[in-house]
Scaffold this active site. Structure first.
Site, mmCIF file in Angstrom:
data_model
loop_
_atom_site.group_PDB
_atom_site.id
_atom_site.type_symbol
_atom_site.label_atom_id
_atom_site.label_comp_id
_atom_site.label_asym_id
_atom_site.label_seq_id
_atom_site.Cartn_x
_atom_site.Cartn_y
_atom_site.Cartn_z
ATOM 1 N N ASP A 1 -12.273 -10.204 0.012
ATOM 2 C CA ASP A 1 -13.544 -10.324 0.730
ATOM 3 C C ASP A 1 -14.562 -9.467 -0.011
ATOM 4 O O ASP A 1 -14.201 -8.558 -0.744
ATOM 5 C CB ASP A 1 -13.460 -9.985 2.226
ATOM 6 C CG ASP A 1 -12.628 -8.766 2.582
ATOM 7 O OD1 ASP A 1 -12.578 -7.823 1.768
ATOM 8 O OD2 ASP A 1 -12.045 -8.742 3.683
ATOM 9 N N ASN B 1 2.007 -5.268 -3.078
ATOM 10 C CA ASN B 1 0.622 -5.627 -2.740
ATOM 11 C C ASN B 1 -0.193 -4.362 -2.446
ATOM 12 O O ASN B 1 0.261 -3.484 -1.719
ATOM 13 C CB ASN B 1 0.672 -6.515 -1.480
ATOM 14 C CG ASN B 1 -0.644 -7.142 -1.121
ATOM 15 O OD1 ASN B 1 -1.294 -7.774 -1.982
ATOM 16 N ND2 ASN B 1 -1.065 -7.018 0.126
ATOM 17 N N GLU C 1 0.798 -1.241 0.000
ATOM 18 C CA GLU C 1 0.000 0.000 0.000
ATOM 19 C C GLU C 1 0.828 1.287 0.000
ATOM 20 O O GLU C 1 0.608 2.185 0.807
ATOM 21 C CB GLU C 1 -0.967 -0.016 1.202
ATOM 22 C CG GLU C 1 -1.899 -1.214 1.165
ATOM 23 C CD GLU C 1 -2.735 -1.390 2.443
ATOM 24 O OE1 GLU C 1 -2.693 -0.512 3.308
ATOM 25 O OE2 GLU C 1 -3.420 -2.416 2.551
ATOM 26 N N GLU D 1 -6.162 -10.799 -0.756
ATOM 27 C CA GLU D 1 -6.932 -10.519 0.474
ATOM 28 C C GLU D 1 -8.423 -10.379 0.162
ATOM 29 O O GLU D 1 -9.090 -9.446 0.637
ATOM 30 C CB GLU D 1 -6.451 -9.199 1.129
ATOM 31 C CG GLU D 1 -4.971 -9.123 1.386
ATOM 32 C CD GLU D 1 -4.538 -7.834 2.080
ATOM 33 O OE1 GLU D 1 -5.397 -7.079 2.564
ATOM 34 O OE2 GLU D 1 -3.324 -7.584 2.127
ATOM 35 N N HIS E 1 -10.393 -6.303 -1.835
ATOM 36 C CA HIS E 1 -11.417 -5.979 -0.820
ATOM 37 C C HIS E 1 -12.584 -5.306 -1.553
ATOM 38 O O HIS E 1 -12.555 -4.106 -1.820
ATOM 39 C CB HIS E 1 -10.834 -5.049 0.251
ATOM 40 C CG HIS E 1 -9.783 -5.702 1.085
ATOM 41 N ND1 HIS E 1 -10.065 -6.751 1.948
ATOM 42 C CD2 HIS E 1 -8.449 -5.493 1.183
ATOM 43 C CE1 HIS E 1 -8.950 -7.139 2.549
ATOM 44 N NE2 HIS E 1 -7.955 -6.397 2.100
HETATM 45 O O1 9MR Z 1 -7.133 -7.933 8.829
HETATM 46 C C1 9MR Z 1 -6.204 -7.109 9.458
HETATM 47 C C2 9MR Z 1 -6.763 -6.595 10.768
HETATM 48 O O2 9MR Z 1 -6.910 -7.663 11.695
HETATM 49 C C3 9MR Z 1 -5.861 -5.511 11.344
HETATM 50 O O3 9MR Z 1 -6.461 -4.965 12.494
HETATM 51 C C4 9MR Z 1 -5.629 -4.450 10.285
HETATM 52 C C5 9MR Z 1 -4.738 -3.338 10.797
HETATM 53 O O4 9MR Z 1 -4.553 -2.345 9.846
HETATM 54 O O5 9MR Z 1 -5.033 -5.034 9.137
HETATM 55 C C6 9MR Z 1 -5.887 -5.957 8.523
HETATM 56 O O6 9MR Z 1 -5.312 -6.474 7.336
HETATM 57 C C7 9MR Z 1 -5.012 -5.525 6.321
HETATM 58 C C8 9MR Z 1 -3.830 -6.053 5.560
HETATM 59 O O7 9MR Z 1 -2.762 -6.290 6.431
HETATM 60 C C9 9MR Z 1 -3.408 -5.097 4.452
HETATM 61 N N1 9MR Z 1 -4.520 -4.771 3.588
HETATM 62 C C10 9MR Z 1 -5.737 -4.337 4.247
HETATM 63 C C11 9MR Z 1 -6.154 -5.364 5.304
HETATM 64 C C12 9MR Z 1 -7.478 -4.969 5.938
HETATM 65 O O8 9MR Z 1 -7.342 -3.769 6.647
#
Ligand code: 9MR
Length: 382
Positions: free
Chosen positions: A287, A221, A179, A285, A257
């Site tokens: 969903d 990513n 990101e 990732e 997402h």
């Molecule tokens: O799913 C993850 C969540 O449990 C954490 O609290 C969060 C913190 O920013 O990160 C989430 O995973 C992220 C991933 O690492 C990167 N892309 C976005 C995902 C959803 O926020």
């Protein structure tokens, strides 16, 4: 499970994985009876996502929480039986592995790797360079730090070398940089960008990760790359520039997402144009959230929403299946009770984003993935 199905599942699992699994009872050549007994090979149903995906060489993954592996029986069984790749949802992030400067806590990440080995799964390492979930000693907001620019550069180099070496040989794909661009296609003004005075940190991160484990596949990513637009274009230009500098980048991860409140993205074209650069691509990732009730965060407001979600899941998987370069498809977890979505999207409330419900029963969204895989025998093998 009925005995007939079990027998079938063991045989086809061994066949579809090209001999990766040993049939129960057969000893490897050269094994002596006195040798320590190896643990029995894992088995999983022939109609599981992983068995179906293996027929076209696709890895189907999931993000996992090590606190649930081994403690929640149903969760553990699904994670093992349905998926052939695992991503630690949080356990490999910097705040988790080095909360105290200079003291590594690898236990939870190691636990995920051990689970993957036991279940013949590959690991997606997530993630080395990000602006979120950084340890407090480094940055509390991702954009400011008390460290000097030179110190920031030195700690990032050390972090990448130490972490990639720790998991050397155990991680199949690394999300090296996560990101780095915002939704306007601008590079984020993170502590990394500021220390380097530009995006030069990205090239350095890939070079360091490659030195630390030359065999790992190294990915950039990001989210919203599924949609054609300024962000996807900016990442495309960045990747081309890395390639022109001979930076070892091997793939681009499309997080995926998605939400039914937005139109279905132009995913196929975007996967294709990145793959045309000679890169692997992956859905990392996925969903598919929808508007839900504030008092029941995984209950769709519109009873027809699950059909739209099924369509999004199905099309996303099919876009990956159609492309040889698309080597893995990873939903971001599998049970609605454990998804990040309801806690994050609250205005309006969204949820119900995964393929199993709150009780870990498969939803229609699971079945459409199964169907897409079952019908994919003509898809190119990867
Ligand atoms: O799913 C993850 C969540 O449990 C954490 O609290 C969060 C913190 O920013 O990160 C989430 O995973 C992220 C991933 O690492 C990167 N892309 C976005 C995902 C959803 O926020």
């Amino acid at each position: 499970m009925r005995p007939l199905r079990l027998a079938l599942s063991v045989v086809s699992a061994a066949v579809v994985l090209g001999g990766q699994l040993t049939l129960a009872g057969s000893a490897p050549a050269g094994a002596t009876p006195s040798a320590a007994k190896p643990s029995p090979p894992p088995t999983y149903p022939a109609d599981s996502l992983r068995a179906l995906a293996a027929r076209v060489g696709l890895r189907i993954g999931t993000a996992v929480n090590p606190d649930l592996l081994g403690t929640n029986e149903k969760y553990t069984q699904i994670a093992a039986e349905q998926f052939s790749s695992i991503t630690p949802e949080n356990a490999m992030k910097w705040a988790e592995v080095e909360a105290v400067r200079g003291t590594y806590t690898w236990e939870k990440a190691d636990q995920v790797v051990a689970f993957a080995k036991k279940n013949k799964q590959l690991v997606r390492g997530h993630t080395l360079v990000w602006h979120n979930q950084l340890p407090a000693w480094l940055s509390s907001d991702g954009t400011t730090t008390t460290l000097s620019n030179d110190e920031v550069k030195a700690v990032l180099k050390k972090h990448i070398f130490d972490q990639v070496r720790h998991f050397k040989g155990d991680v199949w794909q690394w999300d090296v940089v996560n990101e780095a661009f915002d939704d306007n296609g601008q590079p984020r003004q993170t502590i990394w960008y500021k220390a380097w005075g530009g995006t030069g940190y990205i090239a350095d991160a890939f070079r360091w990760a490659h030195q630390a484990d030359p065999k790992a596949l190294l990915f950039y990513n990001d989210y919203n790359l599924e949609f054609t637009g300024v962000k996807s274009d900016a990442v495309y230009a960045m990747v081309r520039s890395l390639q022109a500098q001979r930076v070892p980048i091997h793939g681009v991860g499309f997080q995926g997402h998605l939400s039914t409140q937005y139109g279905y993205p132009d995913l196929t074209n975007n996967l294709e144009r990145f793959a045309a650069l000679g890169l692997k691509v992956a859905l990392t990732e996925v969903d598919v959230r929808t508007q839900t009730r504030p008092d029941a965060v995984n209950e769709p407001v519109n009873p027809l929403a699950p059909y739209a979600q099924e369509s999004y899941w199905s099309r996303t998987l099919q876009a990956c299946l159609a492309l040889r370069a698309c080597i893995s498809f990873t939903p971001w977890g599998f049970g609605d009770a454990y998804s990040w979505v309801p806690g994050w999207f609250t205005d309006p409330q969204e949820g119900a984003a995964l393929i199993y419900d709150e009780q870990l029963n498969p939803k229609g969204q699971y079945e459409v993935l199964q169907q897409a895989l079952a019908l994919a025998s003509g898809a190119p093998r990867r």
